[in-house]
Write an enzyme that holds these catalytic residues in place. Sequence first.
Site, mmCIF file in Angstrom:
data_model
loop_
_atom_site.group_PDB
_atom_site.id
_atom_site.type_symbol
_atom_site.label_atom_id
_atom_site.label_comp_id
_atom_site.label_asym_id
_atom_site.label_seq_id
_atom_site.Cartn_x
_atom_site.Cartn_y
_atom_site.Cartn_z
ATOM 1 C CG ASP A 120 -2.050 0.964 1.152
ATOM 2 O OD1 ASP A 120 -2.284 1.515 0.064
ATOM 3 O OD2 ASP A 120 -2.704 1.181 2.182
ATOM 4 C CD GLU A 143 -8.635 6.109 -5.257
ATOM 5 O OE1 GLU A 143 -9.630 6.465 -4.606
ATOM 6 O OE2 GLU A 143 -7.651 5.571 -4.741
ATOM 7 C CE LYS A 185 -7.487 2.004 -3.870
ATOM 8 N NZ LYS A 185 -6.197 2.356 -3.210
ATOM 9 C CB THR A 239 -11.026 1.950 -2.751
ATOM 10 O OG1 THR A 239 -10.309 2.206 -1.546
ATOM 11 C CG2 THR A 239 -11.379 3.265 -3.426
ATOM 12 C CG PHE A 259 -10.897 1.307 4.020
ATOM 13 C CD1 PHE A 259 -10.754 0.685 2.797
ATOM 14 C CD2 PHE A 259 -10.433 2.603 4.162
ATOM 15 C CE1 PHE A 259 -10.167 1.334 1.719
ATOM 16 C CE2 PHE A 259 -9.843 3.266 3.090
ATOM 17 C CZ PHE A 259 -9.703 2.635 1.873
#
Length: 312
Positions: A18, A89, A125, A149, A171
């Site tokens: 990440d 993203e 993303k 996400t 998450f």
Amino acid sequence: MEDDLLSQLKQMTTVVADTGDIEAIRRFQPTDATTNPSLILQAAQQAARRQRLAEIARQAADIDDALDAVAVEIGSEISALVPGYVSTEVSARLSFDTEATLARAHSLIERYARHGVAPERILIKVASTWEGIRAARQLEREGINSNLTLLFGMAQARACADAGVTLVSPFVGRILDWHKSRDPEADFSDDQDPGVQSVKAIYEHYKGHGYQTIVMGASFRNAGEIVALAGCDRLTISPKLLNKLAETRAPLTRQLAPLDAETSAPEPQDEEDFRWAMNENAMATEKLAEGIRKFMVDQRKLEALLGTLRKE
């Protein structure tokens, strides 16, 4: 002597970095890597990149063009270091616009192709809004893989599975943050962690109903959360926590394991069901909105940096 936790984890879970930090990726050798606006900003602020970023900024048609060019350049560097997926993203500004998300996703895939990175290496993303999930459904139909996400609840997870997305990023840490802010004296250790519980519930729902969507736990606050999810399909982990796992020698027990599908998939949610379920889940609603805002804070900082470099 026991192996380190990271080595053991890699035997049961696909480890994802990440980060946009190239050196960290070289060190930890993850299978995949994932980025977001905050991580791209960190990478872009490195002094060694300034001259190249200035070139990109000056050549770009506008700031949006420059943003995507930077994301794809860094993503292309990362793709040379990992054998699997690289997540890139779509602008958080487009989180509530399906058509604009699709257009931006197509542009990112085309940019990667010009860098010699095949579409199957990329996960587009997108935030897990209703509009983002609708865009992901269309992308998947076109053969473009997606990573949904900012996922905080079962309503989002169900909608993503219904849409046939490649991967979801539920998450953990941000869910814990929300609960700790409301009940700071509660015991949220180990299996009591509400973020860990959420990922486990999503994992069991997917496996129990035969969904093929990959579950990738994200947003960890401590190594204990990672240990509690050992065996999850994928876990995306910051360099700090990767280092912690690599330095710790202790037995690691698998906590999640694939199950045979027990029942057929439930009826898909429609938009009304989705929005009502989100409305009923204050944590998921608040953290989704907050996450989009936070991504935009760092995106605006990157826009400002590129705007300055365009003038140099």
